[in-house]
Design a protein around this motif. Structure first.
Motif, mmCIF file in Angstrom:
data_model
loop_
_atom_site.group_PDB
_atom_site.id
_atom_site.type_symbol
_atom_site.label_atom_id
_atom_site.label_comp_id
_atom_site.label_asym_id
_atom_site.label_seq_id
_atom_site.Cartn_x
_atom_site.Cartn_y
_atom_site.Cartn_z
ATOM 1 N N MET A 1 48.664 -15.931 -18.000
ATOM 2 C CA MET A 1 48.106 -17.278 -17.991
ATOM 3 C C MET A 1 48.469 -18.064 -19.245
ATOM 4 O O MET A 1 48.451 -19.295 -19.247
ATOM 5 N N ASP B 1 48.712 -10.382 -8.465
ATOM 6 C CA ASP B 1 48.174 -11.692 -8.839
ATOM 7 C C ASP B 1 48.778 -12.760 -7.924
ATOM 8 O O ASP B 1 49.742 -13.440 -8.270
ATOM 9 N N ALA C 1 47.516 -15.584 -7.073
ATOM 10 C CA ALA C 1 47.302 -16.933 -7.580
ATOM 11 C C ALA C 1 48.438 -17.356 -8.508
ATOM 12 O O ALA C 1 49.028 -18.431 -8.351
ATOM 13 N N ALA C 2 48.752 -16.512 -9.491
ATOM 14 C CA ALA C 2 49.831 -16.838 -10.419
ATOM 15 C C ALA C 2 51.173 -16.920 -9.700
ATOM 16 O O ALA C 2 52.002 -17.785 -10.005
ATOM 17 N N GLY D 1 51.396 -20.257 -7.896
ATOM 18 C CA GLY D 1 51.702 -21.325 -8.830
ATOM 19 C C GLY D 1 53.143 -21.301 -9.286
ATOM 20 O O GLY D 1 53.806 -22.343 -9.357
ATOM 21 N N TYR E 1 49.743 -25.556 -11.801
ATOM 22 C CA TYR E 1 48.282 -25.603 -11.863
ATOM 23 C C TYR E 1 47.665 -26.035 -10.538
ATOM 24 O O TYR E 1 46.542 -25.627 -10.214
ATOM 25 N N LEU F 1 47.388 -22.760 -8.824
ATOM 26 C CA LEU F 1 46.262 -21.962 -9.323
ATOM 27 C C LEU F 1 44.936 -22.474 -8.773
ATOM 28 O O LEU F 1 44.065 -21.687 -8.369
ATOM 29 N N TYR G 1 39.999 -15.811 -7.068
ATOM 30 C CA TYR G 1 40.756 -15.963 -8.310
ATOM 31 C C TYR G 1 40.074 -16.978 -9.217
ATOM 32 O O TYR G 1 39.360 -17.868 -8.745
ATOM 33 N N PRO H 1 41.014 -22.499 -13.124
ATOM 34 C CA PRO H 1 41.405 -22.824 -14.501
ATOM 35 C C PRO H 1 40.455 -23.800 -15.180
ATOM 36 O O PRO H 1 40.062 -24.809 -14.591
ATOM 37 N N LEU I 1 43.208 -18.922 -19.623
ATOM 38 C CA LEU I 1 43.581 -20.055 -18.788
ATOM 39 C C LEU I 1 43.427 -21.379 -19.527
ATOM 40 O O LEU I 1 44.225 -22.301 -19.326
ATOM 41 N N TRP J 1 46.542 -23.793 -20.250
ATOM 42 C CA TRP J 1 46.509 -25.161 -19.731
ATOM 43 C C TRP J 1 46.773 -26.183 -20.834
ATOM 44 O O TRP J 1 47.529 -27.141 -20.639
#
Length: 279
Positions: free
Chosen positions: A102, A136, A138-139, A142, A235, A238, A247, A250, A258, A262
């Motif tokens: 992240m 992962d 989610a990552a 993204g 993002y 995510l 998940y 952020p 995170l 960001w």
């Protein structure tokens, strides 16, 4: 709007988003120690934001070196991190745990937008492979969206290796989503938006506004360059994954890594697009 004025405007928006996130986490029962770590991460991220917003595009050789170091950092939990429900995404750092992906993925996305070569495509695909091993989704979502968004505005969209990397990323993402995340859900980390609305009207409204503020600066900056567009897509991926899966959300959910990543992304999205300072 001047560059300096725009930088301070984004700083104010980011500060409001972080404060709203802390308020939502507190309302959902986050421990004071976690909130302190989140605030410390925001302070570190603010410093990196101002430093990276002045970063000039590195030379080709430096891109490869920085990219390889970032890849090693993302992969480090596989070798040194503790296992949690089959996943290895975190590194213990004293009393806290850090999620390197992240923090480092915004840097990988920024670098990949600066150069077009088979080495960069291979680097991004290898990073996706590491994220798949960490389960992962989610990552990975993204990263895949960021790569595709960058291709849409890049001269490399006609290069076979770039599209090969895109196909590989989406295959890895689909595979990761087929394996449900076995990690237990924590009310102030995962499923934060529905949990916030379930807690009350004001908590839900604060969480929703914070999500908008997380995405809005990157979406606005995306008009200015390929790297910013890729970071906005990352993002968005995510946030989308956090809304449909188990998940972290952020900034709005508890997770200092995170927040740092960001704020780094905001700085990188504002970084000069040329190797020499703008006039």
């Amino acid at each position: 709007m001047t560059l300096e004025r725009g930088r301070w405007t984004i700083s104010i928006v980011a500060s409001v988003a972080v404060c709203l996130g802390l308020a939502v986490q507190h309302q959902l029962g986050a421990p004071a120690s976690g909130l302190m770590v989140q605030a410390a991460g925001a302070c570190l991220g603010a410093i990196l934001f101002f430093l990276l917003s002045h970063a000039h595009p590195p030379q080709r050789a430096a891109v490869v070196v920085i990219g390889l170091v970032s890849l090693i950092g993302v992969a480090s939990p596989l070798a040194f991190g503790p296992e949690s429900a089959g996943a290895r995404r975190w590194l213990p750092l004293g009393p806290v745990s850090v999620q390197p992906s992240m923090v480092l993925l915004p840097l990988v996305i920024w670098l990949s937008a600066r150069q077009s070569s088979w080495a960069i495509s291979l680097l991004v695909l290898a990073t996706g492979g590491v994220l798949a091993l960490q389960f992962d989704a989610a990552a990975l979502s993204g990263l895949a969206l960021a790569w595709l968004a960058s291709l849409a505005r890049s001269a490399r969209r006609g290069e076979a290796h770039a599209w090969g990397a895109a196909v590989g990323l989406f295959i890895l993402t689909a595979w990761a989503w087929m394996r449900p995340d076995a990690l237990p859900s924590v009310a102030w980390v995962e499923q934060v938006l529905p949990n916030a609305w379930g807690h009350g009207l004001w908590t839900g409204a604060m969480a929703t506004l914070a999500v908008i503020l997380v995405l809005a600066p990157l979406v606005l900056l995306a008009r200015g360059g390929q790297a910013a567009l890729g970071l906005a897509a990352f993002y968005a991926g995510l946030v989308g994954a956090a809304l449909v899966g188990n998940y972290p959300l952020p900034v709005v959910g508890l997770g200092a890594s995170l927040v740092v990543g960001w704020l780094m992304a905001l700085g990188l999205a504002r970084a000069p697009t040329r190797s020499s300072p703008p006039p």
